[in-house]
Design a protein around this motif. Structure first.
Motif, mmCIF file in Angstrom:
data_model
loop_
_atom_site.group_PDB
_atom_site.id
_atom_site.type_symbol
_atom_site.label_atom_id
_atom_site.label_comp_id
_atom_site.label_asym_id
_atom_site.label_seq_id
_atom_site.Cartn_x
_atom_site.Cartn_y
_atom_site.Cartn_z
ATOM 1 N N GLN A 39 46.556 41.880 29.606
ATOM 2 C CA GLN A 39 47.043 42.069 31.077
ATOM 3 C C GLN A 39 48.122 42.924 31.228
ATOM 4 N N LYS A 43 47.939 44.043 37.133
ATOM 5 C CA LYS A 43 46.565 44.175 36.857
ATOM 6 C C LYS A 43 45.989 42.661 36.460
ATOM 7 N N GLU A 46 42.077 41.178 31.111
ATOM 8 C CA GLU A 46 40.720 41.892 30.769
ATOM 9 C C GLU A 46 40.289 41.411 29.610
#
Length: 126
Positions: A39, A43, A46
């Motif tokens: 991360q 954002k 992921e």
């Protein structure tokens, strides 16, 4: 009490490599999924790579395929993420996670994972 502890983060120049480690304790399952997520500031989290302890099958996000490799040491109860050709956009907090129950969710979906480490910071400078 399941516990995951990451290590191996740090600062590296673009093009360099790092190897992250994650140690697992407090579980009794023999077959489960491990995964690495990251991360970046501002954002979402992921999913990068996952591995199934039963057969060693690994999956990767397109963003890291060919550069990152996930592996496991079943005896040591550890999972690793070898990261090569690092770029500034790889800068993030990296987390390992474990999923002990079956679900139809993707192995790179954070919703699949019930147990998380606290993370280790990776910083890549240009």
């Amino acid at each position: 009490q399941v516990e995951l502890v990451e290590s191996g983060g740090g600062s590296v120049q673009a093009g360099g490599s790092l190897r992250l480690s994650c140690a697992l304790s407090g579980h009794t399952y023999s077959h489960f999924y491990w995964a690495w997520f990251r991360q970046a500031p501002g954002k979402g989290r992921e999913g990068l790579a996952s591995i199934y302890t039963g057969d060693g099958r690994a999956d990767y996000a397109d963003s890291v395929k060919g550069r990152f490799t996930i592996s496991q040491d079943f005896v040591k109860k550890a999972v690793y993420l070898q990261m090569n050709s690092l770029q500034p956009e790889d800068t993030a907090m990296y987390y390992c996670a474990a999923a002990f129950h079956w679900t139809s969710l993707s192995s790179l979906s954070q919703e699949r994972y019930s147990d998380w480490g606290r993370g280790t910071q990776v910083t890549v400078s240009s």
